[in-house]
Design a protein around this motif. Structure first.
Motif, mmCIF file in Angstrom:
data_model
loop_
_atom_site.group_PDB
_atom_site.id
_atom_site.type_symbol
_atom_site.label_atom_id
_atom_site.label_comp_id
_atom_site.label_asym_id
_atom_site.label_seq_id
_atom_site.Cartn_x
_atom_site.Cartn_y
_atom_site.Cartn_z
ATOM 1 N N ARG A 1 -10.878 -3.703 -2.621
ATOM 2 C CA ARG A 1 -12.314 -3.681 -2.905
ATOM 3 C C ARG A 1 -13.026 -2.777 -1.906
ATOM 4 N NH1 ARG A 1 -12.053 -4.706 -7.646
ATOM 5 N NH2 ARG A 1 -14.314 -4.477 -7.620
ATOM 6 N N LEU A 2 -12.403 -2.610 -0.745
ATOM 7 C CA LEU A 2 -13.043 -1.818 0.314
ATOM 8 C C LEU A 2 -12.082 -0.733 0.790
ATOM 9 C CD1 LEU A 2 -15.449 -1.458 2.299
ATOM 10 C CD2 LEU A 2 -14.248 -3.027 3.849
ATOM 11 N N VAL A 3 -12.582 0.484 0.809
ATOM 12 C CA VAL A 3 -11.783 1.633 1.244
ATOM 13 C C VAL A 3 -12.479 2.286 2.434
ATOM 14 C CG1 VAL A 3 -10.951 3.928 0.564
ATOM 15 C CG2 VAL A 3 -10.916 2.042 -1.095
ATOM 16 N N ALA A 4 -11.710 2.571 3.485
ATOM 17 C CA ALA A 4 -12.269 3.296 4.635
ATOM 18 C C ALA A 4 -11.783 4.737 4.568
ATOM 19 C CB ALA A 4 -11.811 2.656 5.942
ATOM 20 N N GLY B 1 -6.909 3.128 3.396
ATOM 21 C CA GLY B 1 -7.530 4.180 4.201
ATOM 22 C C GLY B 1 -7.272 5.532 3.553
ATOM 23 N N ILE B 2 -8.326 6.353 3.486
ATOM 24 C CA ILE B 2 -8.161 7.697 2.914
ATOM 25 C C ILE B 2 -8.515 8.720 3.986
ATOM 26 C CG2 ILE B 2 -8.995 9.336 1.177
ATOM 27 C CD1 ILE B 2 -9.589 6.997 -0.658
ATOM 28 N N ARG C 1 -7.649 7.827 13.421
ATOM 29 C CA ARG C 1 -6.540 6.953 13.835
ATOM 30 C C ARG C 1 -6.684 5.551 13.262
ATOM 31 N NH1 ARG C 1 -4.024 9.035 19.409
ATOM 32 N NH2 ARG C 1 -3.380 10.874 18.270
ATOM 33 N N MET C 2 -7.930 5.050 13.279
ATOM 34 C CA MET C 2 -8.167 3.706 12.725
ATOM 35 C C MET C 2 -7.802 3.689 11.235
ATOM 36 S SD MET C 2 -9.383 2.019 15.222
ATOM 37 C CE MET C 2 -10.812 1.233 15.873
ATOM 38 N N LEU D 1 -4.803 1.003 10.468
ATOM 39 C CA LEU D 1 -5.163 -0.387 10.172
ATOM 40 C C LEU D 1 -4.984 -0.801 8.708
ATOM 41 C CD1 LEU D 1 -8.197 -0.908 12.588
ATOM 42 C CD2 LEU D 1 -5.846 -1.706 12.847
ATOM 43 N N PRO D 2 -5.502 -0.056 7.745
ATOM 44 C CA PRO D 2 -5.339 -0.510 6.351
ATOM 45 C C PRO D 2 -3.865 -0.481 5.916
ATOM 46 C CG PRO D 2 -7.103 1.114 6.530
ATOM 47 C CD PRO D 2 -6.355 1.145 7.819
#
Lengths: 245, 477
Positions: free
Chosen positions: B106-109, B201-202, B225-226, B230-231
């Motif tokens: 639902r959430l993409v960083a 993460g994209i 880096r995050m 992380l994802p």
């Protein structure tokens, strides 16, 4: 030395004094100047607007006009830049015309290049009591690599205080058709340049190209600025004539 | 890739020029960047040689793009990673959407990726109810402002601290003082939640190394880096031309890219990612997907006029020296890519978009872009060739086409040249004396006199003066 003058259409129509100054100063330096009447335009207006066929027509006509010349000299970095930089590309599909274009390129010089690099003259016996700053036209310095020549010539004029211009290589905003197609951007660029010119405190801004100078003088006048424009040939000739008389 | 605007370049630039604040903000930052670049390249003795080597490597890659893409793919796949090829923007966004949905995310960083902007990824995800948060500070700012980026590497170059403060306040920051440290602090705290909560993460990709199957990402903020650690899933979006043959080649580009972009010797972070988390490793995603986006690029391979545009390493140096960009900023270009590279790339990628054609006019052809380009792309010449294509596509009865048709005839006939220029001079002179009010209504001249005085065409042409001069000399001689 016999020198053919390529006056350019812009000088011919809008700045005849620059052409005459070029003739007079070359003669003063011992050159025999002739003006092939057949010449018109280098084709740059058509080329830069996206009409290479018409630019080729102009180029062919110019190659005819200067066929027999040993040296071609022009008071324009922009038009000479078109010949040097664009003609090879314009004729790259026709070896014969490419060869003709190369012959023209090899013998064609912008005025300050010719004076300094061919005649080997920087000291012209010139004197002018004034202050000036030099604007490097984009095509003179980026297409032809003219950086030092105009400064060497100006540096030898007695009495002339030459004040360096900040960001001297930044475009003044003329750009030919650009100046009328996107006039707001063009004028804003002129304002950047004029701000830099005014902050030198010089009375004159000098350059190798009438295009830049007409654009700058038009904008200077609109702003009510006291700074005047002078083509390099005009300044040098004025300074030489002053000494001669 | 072009905004939904129906206005034209002239209108958009006038709007930008009227925004005194925007001009000051853009000018201030690009001046800093170009001076930084000048300083950092001056400290390298053989900068010109580096440029030539960089250009040579890029040219070699583009000429053998199929080979290197295949090598890159097989290296990655041999390590159990996934490579997807997208022919166009639509397909690229669909592939990413598919992957995100497969993970039930639902959430993409996202860390900075111009190609994701190019394919309109955020809109596509949002339409499916997926929130994609930009984590590069500048990108996040323009995302909050609901604007596209206005610079290749500094997306929010046109925003002031006060504007950022207002955007953050609307986001819930409360009374954050308009100071860089405080504003960055708020962003850091907000985005940290995003990093830890995001399922996917994209990132973009500065370089893809064919020899090793590595993805290289340059960042200054650590968000890269995050996003890549992380994802659970990491998706890389890369333009198909981002390849370098070997790690040894990367060394050269580590020297060239940050210097050209920001004047840094190297960016704070250089991430080299060669696969997802391996057994025994403490962090990293469970799987890695690389989406290779064509979207008009392969069409340019072998193109006699435009192939070198694929050499671009997206440093933004051409924007930073461009006097047009400096004054109108990025949004006036109306496309994701702005500045000289945008004016060239946009009409090439969007071949069927007539509105993109006029971008080639957004240049005085001063050549500063070519001079600044670390891989020596002749952007100024390409702009001329694009103008040619635009002219060919224009109406055959357009006033400009007719005028240049006449030009071609006139310049070949000296007598016709004398006649027409003589008539023109007489007409302008007459108007200047007797009907100056008409000048702003004439084509071409109107553009001149709106902002400049017109030279008075008093006296004769040069050739007439010259003839007189010679006659006098003869008489005297």
């Amino acid at each position: 030395m016999k020198v053919a003058l390529f006056v350019t259409c812009l000088v011919d129509q809008a700045a005849p004094g620059v052409g005459m100054a070029t003739v007079r100063l070359l003669e003063q330096l011992g050159c025999e100047v002739w003006f092939p009447e057949q010449q018109t335009c280098c084709g740059q207006p058509a080329l830069n607007s996206g009409y290479p066929d018409q630019a080729r027509q102009a180029a062919l006509s110019l190659m005819d006009a200067f066929e027999s010349a040993a040296y071609v000299v022009s008071p324009s970095g922009s038009c000479v830049g078109t010949i040097h930089h664009h003609y090879p590309h314009l004729f790259d599909r026709d070896p014969e015309l490419l060869e003709r274009a190369r012959r023209l390129i090899d013998k064609t010089y912008e005025l300050s290049q010719f004076l300094v690099n061919v005649l080997g003259r920087t000291e012209l016996g010139a004197r002018l009591e004034t202050t000036a700053t030099y604007h490097a036209s984009c095509h003179a310095h980026r297409l032809l690599g003219i950086k030092e020549e105009p400064l060497q010539l100006l540096g030898q004029v007695q009495g002339l205080e030459l004040i360096p211009l900040a960001r001297v290589e930044d475009c003044c905003g003329f750009g030919g058709a650009f100046s009328v197609k996107l006039p707001e951007i063009s004028a804003t660029m002129a304002d950047e340049k004029i701000d830099a010119i005014e902050s030198t405190g010089a009375a004159y801004v000098v350059s190798t190209d009438v295009g830049c100078l007409l654009h700058l003088s038009g904008r200077l006048a609109r702003r009510g600025s006291p700074v005047k424009t002078l083509h390099l040939a005009e300044l040098l000739w004025q300074a030489m004539r002053g000494v001669a008389s | 890739m072009m905004g939904p605007t129906s206005d034209d370049l002239a209108t958009r630039s006038r709007r930008a020029l009227d925004d005194e604040f925007l001009r000051r903000a853009v000018r201030f930052t690009v001046e800093r960047l170009r001076d930084g670049k000048a300083k950092s390249t001056a400290s390298i003795q053989d900068w010109e040689e580096l440029r030539e080597r960089a250009r040579g490597i890029r040219e070699h890659v583009i000429q053998h793009l199929d080979y290197y893409l295949a090598r890159f793919t097989s290296e990655l796949e041999a390590r159990g990673q996934h490579v997807h090829f997208a022919a166009d923007a639509q397909e690229a966004a669909s592939i990413v959407l598919g992957l995100v949905q497969e993970k039930r995310a639902r959430l993409v960083a996202k860390s900075k990726s111009m190609v994701s902007e190019e394919v309109g990824l955020n809109h596509r995800l949002a339409a499916e109810g997926i929130e994609c948060v930009e984590t590069d500070l500048g990108e996040w700012i323009v995302q909050l402002a609901k604007e596209p980026p206005s610079h290749l590497i500094l997306p929010a170059i046109h925003k002031s601290r006060a504007q950022v403060q207002a955007l953050f306040a609307a986001d819930g920051a409360g009374a954050v003082p308009p100071e860089t440290r405080a504003l960055a602090g708020y962003a850091r705290q907000r985005l940290r939640d995003v990093f830890s909560a995001a399922d996917v993460g994209i990132t973009g990709c500065n370089f893809a190394i064919a020899e090793t199957g590595s993805v290289v990402v340059f960042t200054n903020e650590g968000n890269g880096r995050m996003v890549t650690t992380l994802p659970r899933t990491h998706i890389v979006m890369m333009g198909a031309e981002r390849i370098l043959p070997t790690l040894a080649d990367l060394e050269l580009f580590v020297n060239v890219l940050p210097r050209s972009a920001t004047g840094q010797k190297i960016t704070t972070y250089v991430n080299m990612i060669t696969g997802a988390r391996r057994d025994g490793e403490a962090d990293g995603p469970e799987d890695l997907h690389v989406v290779v986006v064509d979207n008009g690029r392969s069409r340019l391979v072998g193109d006699r006029d435009f192939e070198p545009v694929l050499d671009c390493i997206r440093c933004g140096a051409c924007l930073n020296v461009c006097p047009v960009y400096r004054n109108i900023g990025g949004h006036a270009y109306g496309s994701v890519y702005s500045g000289p590279i945008g004016a060239v790339l946009t009409p090439l990628l969007l071949r069927d978009e007539p509105r993109a054609r006029e971008l080639a006019q957004a240049s005085s052809l001063c050549g500063a872009c070519y001079q600044a380009c670390p891989v020596k792309i002749p952007l100024h010449d390409m702009l001329v060739t694009l103008r040619q294509r635009a002219a060919e596509a224009s109406d055959s009865m357009s006033p400009e086409r007719l005028a240049f048709g006449t030009f071609g005839t006139v310049v070949q006939n000296p007598w016709l040249y004398r006649l027409t220029t003589g008539l023109f001079r007489a007409l302008v002179r007459y108007l200047q004396r007797h009907a100056a009010g008409l000048l702003p209504r004439l084509p071409v001249i109107s553009g001149w006199v709106r902002h400049r005085e017109l030279p008075l065409l008093e006296g004769k042409s040069f050739r007439a003066e010259y003839r007189k001069f010679r006659k006098q000399a003869e008489k005297q001689g």
